[in-house]
Design a protein around this motif. Structure first.
Motif, short mmCIF file in Angstrom:
data_model
loop_
_atom_site.label_atom_id
_atom_site.label_comp_id
_atom_site.label_asym_id
_atom_site.label_seq_id
_atom_site.Cartn_x
_atom_site.Cartn_y
_atom_site.Cartn_z
N LEU A 25 0.85 -1.19 0.00
CA LEU A 25 0.00 0.00 0.00
C LEU A 25 0.89 1.24 0.00
N ALA A 26 0.41 2.28 -0.66
CA ALA A 26 1.14 3.55 -0.68
C ALA A 26 0.14 4.68 -0.58
N ASP A 27 0.53 5.75 0.08
CA ASP A 27 -0.35 6.92 0.13
C ASP A 27 0.08 8.00 -0.88
N VAL A 33 0.03 3.29 -10.82
CA VAL A 33 -0.25 3.02 -12.23
C VAL A 33 -1.77 2.85 -12.27
N THR A 34 -2.46 3.78 -12.86
CA THR A 34 -3.92 3.88 -12.75
C THR A 34 -4.65 2.56 -12.98
N ALA A 54 -3.63 0.37 -3.27
CA ALA A 54 -3.05 -0.97 -3.36
C ALA A 54 -2.34 -1.04 -4.69
N LEU A 55 -1.03 -1.27 -4.67
CA LEU A 55 -0.21 -1.26 -5.89
C LEU A 55 -0.09 -2.68 -6.44
N SER A 56 -1.08 -3.08 -7.22
CA SER A 56 -1.17 -4.47 -7.71
C SER A 56 0.02 -4.86 -8.56
N HIS A 57 0.63 -3.93 -9.26
CA HIS A 57 1.77 -4.24 -10.13
C HIS A 57 3.04 -4.51 -9.32
N ALA A 89 -1.02 -7.60 -14.77
CA ALA A 89 0.37 -7.14 -14.67
C ALA A 89 1.37 -8.22 -15.04
N ILE A 90 1.06 -9.47 -14.77
CA ILE A 90 2.02 -10.54 -15.08
C ILE A 90 1.67 -11.29 -16.36
#
Length: 93
Positions: A25-27, A33-34, A54-57, A89-90
């Motif tokens: 997670l990042a704020d 990446v949209t 939540a940064l899925s990539h 992403a993968i």
């Protein structure tokens, strides 16, 4: 230590390999990446204290010994979106 969401189903790894698959997670919107992030707004239901993404990539695996559970939760619908974004992403979708 940084906040993250555990995204694996059940017990994927054997007890001899105690790891979990997670998404950080990042704020900071700079890391987003949209098409590969989920915005999580704080609500009384999820227990989050501030807006984050939540940064899925950035999916990764980490040792269970480094994971500290919290009271924060995401909705099943959000988890489903994150898992689909990981697949994108993968290259699985």
């Amino acid at each position: 230590m940084r906040p993250a969401i555990v995204v694996e189903d059940g017990e994927l790894f054997a007890p001899s390999y105690p790891n979990v698959i997670l998404v950080p997670l990042a704020d900071d919107r700079e890391f987003v990446v949209t098409d590969l992030a989920v915005l999580i707004e704080p609500t009384p239901e999820n227990g989050c204290t501030k807006r984050c993404y939540a940064l899925s990539h950035c999916v990764t695996t980490n040792s269970m010994s480094r994971v500290t559970p919290t009271r924060s939760r995401i909705l099943p619908e959000e988890l489903a979106i994150i898992r689909r974004q990981i697949a994108l992403a993968i290259g699985l979708e």
